[in-house]
Structures are given as C-alpha cells and as structure tokens.
Enzyme design. Structure first.
Site, PDB file in Angstrom:
ATOM      1  N   ARG A 117       0.664  -1.265   0.104  1.00 56.99           N
ATOM      2  CA  ARG A 117       0.001   0.529  -0.228  1.00 56.99           C
ATOM      3  C   ARG A 117       0.693   1.199  -0.103  1.00 56.99           C
ATOM      4  NH1 ARG A 117      -5.130  -1.230   0.917  1.00 56.99           N
ATOM      5  NH2 ARG A 117      -5.377   1.400   1.757  1.00 56.99           N
ATOM      6  N   ASP A 160      -3.804  -1.451  -3.489  1.00 57.95           N
ATOM      7  CA  ASP A 160      -4.913  -1.611  -3.156  1.00 57.95           C
ATOM      8  C   ASP A 160      -5.067  -2.772  -2.755  1.00 57.95           C
ATOM      9  OD1 ASP A 160      -7.323  -1.499  -1.831  1.00 57.95           O
ATOM     10  OD2 ASP A 160      -7.963   0.275  -2.368  1.00 57.95           O
ATOM     11  N   ASP A 218       7.490 -22.806   5.319  1.00 53.31           N
ATOM     12  CA  ASP A 218       7.375 -22.930   6.039  1.00 53.31           C
ATOM     13  C   ASP A 218       9.317 -23.053   6.324  1.00 53.31           C
ATOM     14  OD1 ASP A 218       8.355 -23.838   8.563  1.00 53.31           O
ATOM     15  OD2 ASP A 218       6.301 -24.610   9.063  1.00 53.31           O
ATOM     16  N   HIS A 219       9.344 -21.528   6.697  1.00 56.23           N
ATOM     17  CA  HIS A 219      10.250 -21.647   6.729  1.00 56.23           C
ATOM     18  C   HIS A 219      11.315 -22.153   7.370  1.00 56.23           C
ATOM     19  CE1 HIS A 219       9.538 -18.909  10.632  1.00 56.23           C
ATOM     20  NE2 HIS A 219      10.800 -19.455  10.834  1.00 56.23           N
ATOM     21  N   LYS A 241      15.958 -23.915   7.616  1.00 54.26           N
ATOM     22  CA  LYS A 241      16.944 -24.187   8.012  1.00 54.26           C
ATOM     23  C   LYS A 241      17.670 -25.638   7.731  1.00 54.26           C
ATOM     24  CE  LYS A 241      14.386 -21.307  12.053  1.00 54.26           C
ATOM     25  NZ  LYS A 241      15.610 -20.806  11.992  1.00 54.26           N
ATOM     26  N   GLU A 270      10.417 -19.118  23.184  1.00 49.36           N
ATOM     27  CA  GLU A 270      10.982 -17.758  22.978  1.00 49.36           C
ATOM     28  C   GLU A 270      10.891 -17.637  23.544  1.00 49.36           C
ATOM     29  OE1 GLU A 270       8.885 -16.437  18.429  1.00 49.36           O
ATOM     30  OE2 GLU A 270       7.917 -17.483  20.157  1.00 49.36           O
ATOM     31  N   ASP A 303      -0.180 -21.113  15.545  1.00 45.09           N
ATOM     32  CA  ASP A 303       0.730 -20.182  15.704  1.00 45.09           C
ATOM     33  C   ASP A 303       2.111 -20.954  15.763  1.00 45.09           C
ATOM     34  OD1 ASP A 303       2.707 -17.544  14.492  1.00 45.09           O
ATOM     35  OD2 ASP A 303       3.737 -17.908  16.746  1.00 45.09           O
ATOM     36  N   HIS A 346       5.956 -25.281  12.349  1.00 42.83           N
ATOM     37  CA  HIS A 346       7.025 -25.671  12.716  1.00 42.83           C
ATOM     38  C   HIS A 346       6.972 -26.623  13.222  1.00 42.83           C
ATOM     39  CE1 HIS A 346       7.517 -21.483  11.238  1.00 42.83           C
ATOM     40  NE2 HIS A 346       7.307 -21.085  12.527  1.00 42.83           N
ATOM     41  N   LYS A 385       6.415 -18.585  24.874  1.00 40.59           N
ATOM     42  CA  LYS A 385       6.636 -17.201  24.954  1.00 40.59           C
ATOM     43  C   LYS A 385       7.173 -16.718  26.122  1.00 40.59           C
ATOM     44  CE  LYS A 385       4.266 -15.342  20.312  1.00 40.59           C
ATOM     45  NZ  LYS A 385       5.581 -14.974  20.260  1.00 40.59           N
TER      46      LYS A 385
END
Length: 487
Positions: free
Chosen positions: A47, A90, A174-175, A179, A213, A232, A237, A335
C-alpha cells in the site's frame, strides 16, 4: 530435480517487517553470490506510496540495517538495487492489478509471486492476479503463513488459490524447512546406517520437541491474540519437525516421495477425543516476571486487555503406525521462556541388562539432541567409564559426543532460511514446501485439540515470564516417568 528459473519476481508486502529483515537481505545475498538468474527483475508491491527510486532507497536502508557487515559490498548493493522496481497497490481494488501487471511487464519468461497477506485478502488478491493475467501457466506462487486458522478456513484459502493455480505451481512456505539443521535431520537419519535399526518403537522411548522464545508479543498483537501458540507454532513448524523425525525413508530425494512420506505421518497422528484432551495437553499464559534479568510485563498487560489466548502449549502426541506405536512425542512451545531454543531430544530405551549394576555403575539411557537454534549442533549422550582403579566400584558418567555444525563448517557461510526458499521458488523446486494434503491433515489434528479445550472449558494456566511454563506441563511428562530436557 529439473530446475526452471523464472525471469521475474513479484513481492507482495514488500515494505513490511518480513521483507526488511529477511526477504530483501536474502535476495541481495543470492544476487551477490551470482545465484539469481541473469536479468531477473524484482517488483515490490504494497500500500505504501513509493516510486521505483523511493523503494530502492527503502531497500538500501533495510540492507544497511539487517545485513552483516562482512556482506556489505557497495558494488553488489548497487547492482541489486537496479533489479528493483515498485508499484503501489490497494489489494481490495480490482483495477489496481492491471496497473501492477503493466509494471511487472512481459511474463512469458516466467513469474514467481511471493504472497504474504492477511487471510481475509486472499480471495481478492487471487481474483485480482487472475483478472490481470498474472496467474497463467508461466506463473508460480509462494504463500507465506498464516494459511487460515482451522481446517475450514484453510480449505477455503486453498480452494481460492486453486481457482487460479494448480497444485504444481503452489509453494506453501514454512521457513523452518529452509533451515540447514532441519534439512540435516534427513542426512542424519538416512545417510548413516547405525541410526535406522533403532529408529523405531523398539529403540526409542520418547521424542521431545521444544521451541521456546524469550520474546513476548512484540509487534504481532493483532495476529497472535487471534492465533495463540497452538496455531502459531505447533500447526506449522513443530508438526513439520515431527514429520521429519517420524517419516519412513523415501526411496529417492525427490519432491513427491519426500512429501508423500511426510503426509503419511500427519495422517497417522492419533486424533484426540474431547475427553482425552485434558490429560494430553497443557495451556498457559505468561504473567509478569524476569527474562534474562529484565523485568517484563504479563501478556494481558502487553495486550492492554484480558485475554484467554494461550502463549504456551505442551502436548503428548502419538504416531499410530508400525514404526512408532507406543512412543510418545512430547511437544512444547511458549513465549517468555528462560531461553530461546529450538531443539529435538530423542530418548533411546535403556540397555536390556546392565552388567555394571553389581559394581555400582549406574547407566543412563542414550539421548540424541538436535539443536536447531540459536546454536546448531547434534549431540549424542553416551555412557563412559570414569578414569580410576575402580577399587570402590565402577563409576560411569554420561558424556557428550558433539558435532557442531558451526565449527565443522566454519568456512562455509550459513544461509538465511529464506535464501534457499526464495531460490527454490524462483527455480521451481517444491521439495521444501508444504503440500495441500499435509496442511489439511495438520489442521484436522489441531482442530480436535481446540475442540477438546472448548468442550472441557480449559483456560490457560498462568506461569511467570522467565520460567518453563505452568507446573502442569511437568506433570504431563512425569506421569510417564519422563523429564523435559531443559539443560
């Protein structure tokens, strides 16, 4: 794998945090190492109201901030910036996509799209791309998570994408799969003969996977409070790690065979009934505490209102097939934990008989630890005899055999996960991307857990920031005589 590189790349969300921290540095690194196709142009869209020069200045600032010093090369940066152009968009306005298509230009040489957008916009974006001719046979699309919040929404998104793109041109990202250490799981398992004979219910007592984390909400409040730890982290993962640990050996390193074996694992996950969920899951939410000596607020304080979203989840899972029958998989993520860690701990069964017990020698079962981050290493804990004349008995001690990937490959630069994934998207290799049936099998398992929480009116138990979650998570494993690997 026959590679089919495209001539153009289109980045949605090109001014967002992911682009600044990961995508632009990754693409620059590929450019600097001469791995991008000659003449590949990169069109950014968002945007934001940039022109080409404004976007190049924006990208240069991102590289200045997020590139390591030893990777900064003025000539390479200048060459990379020349690949970039920008078109404001947009996403909700269908007419904007024709302007975007004009900016991208001729796509007969192939176009790869990296799409990172809110799930609510998928339908409009796909329709816009299709209407503007940006979804033809020469176009492939990479989809960044989140891809829905449950099975129904995931199917809706997949159905929407499928109206314009067939499965062989869809790259679900999925990053974690990019790895290096995650890919090393396959090398460890299938490249060494001594693991396979014991990589089953006869040799392994339990598997633990921890992704912890130290951070809290950061700038993800709007997304995270609607998702929670289960959606999440576990739905993406952690379940991919389960698949790599539990999958059967593929006959070849081939995109179809690897993804077939992973999908079988997800279909073999034991689906929990509502009455089984309280005994096999623990949810928590952090309150104020201290992390690494720093006083931090609780989740509700950070969010600014009361919430029942879980920031911690621990699960006991089973893979119901021949190889893994009876072996518990303990999964944990949260977390505001004491340390940042992604780790797989595989606890082997004890030896069937100890010849040392009469002389005072105590044995511990062997354990294999695969650390994914922040360090990258593989450690095998084995028993060894302490030096001495043994007049007062034999003393045995657990000692580590270490393979530090950082040390062993010290001369090789470690790649950002997105470097591999973006290059694979550009070249058309789907091996490290997630297939639709994998996604839907994962959500089927996740949804059953959430339904169990709802049926039993389970609310997150509080834990202090800087600890390993609610005390109930310890009981989850100790009922089976197992302790979490917290060293």
């Amino acid at each position: 794998m026959q590679r089919n590189p495209v001539g153009k790349l289109l980045l949605f969300g090109a001014t967002g945090d992911l682009a600044q921290r990961m995508l632009l540095p990754s693409l620059y690194n590929l450019h600097a190492d001469k791995l991008l196709p000659e003449g590949l142009t990169i069109t950014g869209t968002a945007r934001a109201d940039h022109d080409d020069e404004g976007f190049r200045a924006f990208a240069k600032e991102a590289l200045d901030e997020f590139l390591p010093r030893d990777r900064k090369d003025a000539a390479a940066i200048d060459g990379f910036l020349k690949r970039l152009q920008f078109q404001s968009l947009d996403a909700t306005d269908i007419d904007h996509y024709n302007v975007l298509a004009e900016k991208v230009g001729d796509i007969s040489g192939g176009l790869a799209i990296f799409l990172s957008t809110a799930p609510s916009l998928f339908e409009q974006v796909i329709q816009g791309l299709d209407s503007a001719g940006l979804a033809g046979e020469t176009v492939r699309i990479g989809l960044e998570k989140p891809l829905g919040y449950d099975l129904a929404s995931s199917r809706e998104i997949n159905d929407t994408v499928a109206t314009a793109f067939p499965e062989e041109r869809i790259f679900r990202i999925d990053h974690y799969l990019g790895k290096e250490t995650v890919q090393n799981i396959m090398a460890l398992r299938f490249g060494n003969s001594f693991f396979e004979p014991v990589w089953n219910a006869q040799g392994i007592d339990n598997v633990q996977i921890t992704v912890s984390e130290t951070v809290g909400l950061e700038d993800r409040a709007s997304y995270y409070d609607g998702a929670g730890a289960l959606r999440d982290m576990v739905a993406n993962h952690i379940l991919q790690l389960v698949a790599l640990i539990a999958m059967e050996p593929p006959a070849r390193y081939d995109v179809t065979e690897i993804r077939d074996e992973k999908a079988k694992v997800f279909r073999s996950l034991r689906q929990l009934k509502p009455e089984e969920v309280p005994q096999n899951s623990v949810i928590g939410q952090y309150t104020g505490g201290a992390v690494k000596g720093e006083i931090v607020k609780g989740y509700d304080e950070e969010l600014g209102r009361d919430s029942n979203t879980e920031t911690f989840v621990a699960l006991k899972a089973h893979v119901d097939n021949w190889r893994w029958q009876g072996v518990p998989f303990y999964l944990r993520t949260g977390k505001r934990m004491p340390t940042r860690r992604s780790e797989i701990a595989i606890q082997f069964k004890p030896v069937p008989h100890s010849m040392f017990s009469g002389r005072g020698g105590l044995l511990q079962p062997n354990m294999l630890i695969i650390r994914l981050q922040p360090e990258e290493y593989i450690q095998l804990l084995v028993m060894a005899k302490e030096p001495g004349l043994d007049r007062e008995g034999i003393r045995l001690r657990e000692v580590p055999l270490n393979l530090s990937l950082d040390a062993e490959f010290a001369g090789t630069r470690r790649r950002i996960a997105y470097e591999r994934l973006l290059l694979d998207l550009i070249e058309g290799d789907q091996t490290l991307f997630v297939r639709r049936d994998e996604v839907e099998a994962q959500w089927t398992w996740i949804d059953a857990i959430r339904e169990g929480w709802k049926a039993n009116d389970m609310k997150p138990k509080h834990y202090s920031a800087g600890t390993w979650g609610p005390a109930a998570s310890i009981a989850l494993t100790e009922r089976d005589g197992v302790s979490w690997q917290d060293d």
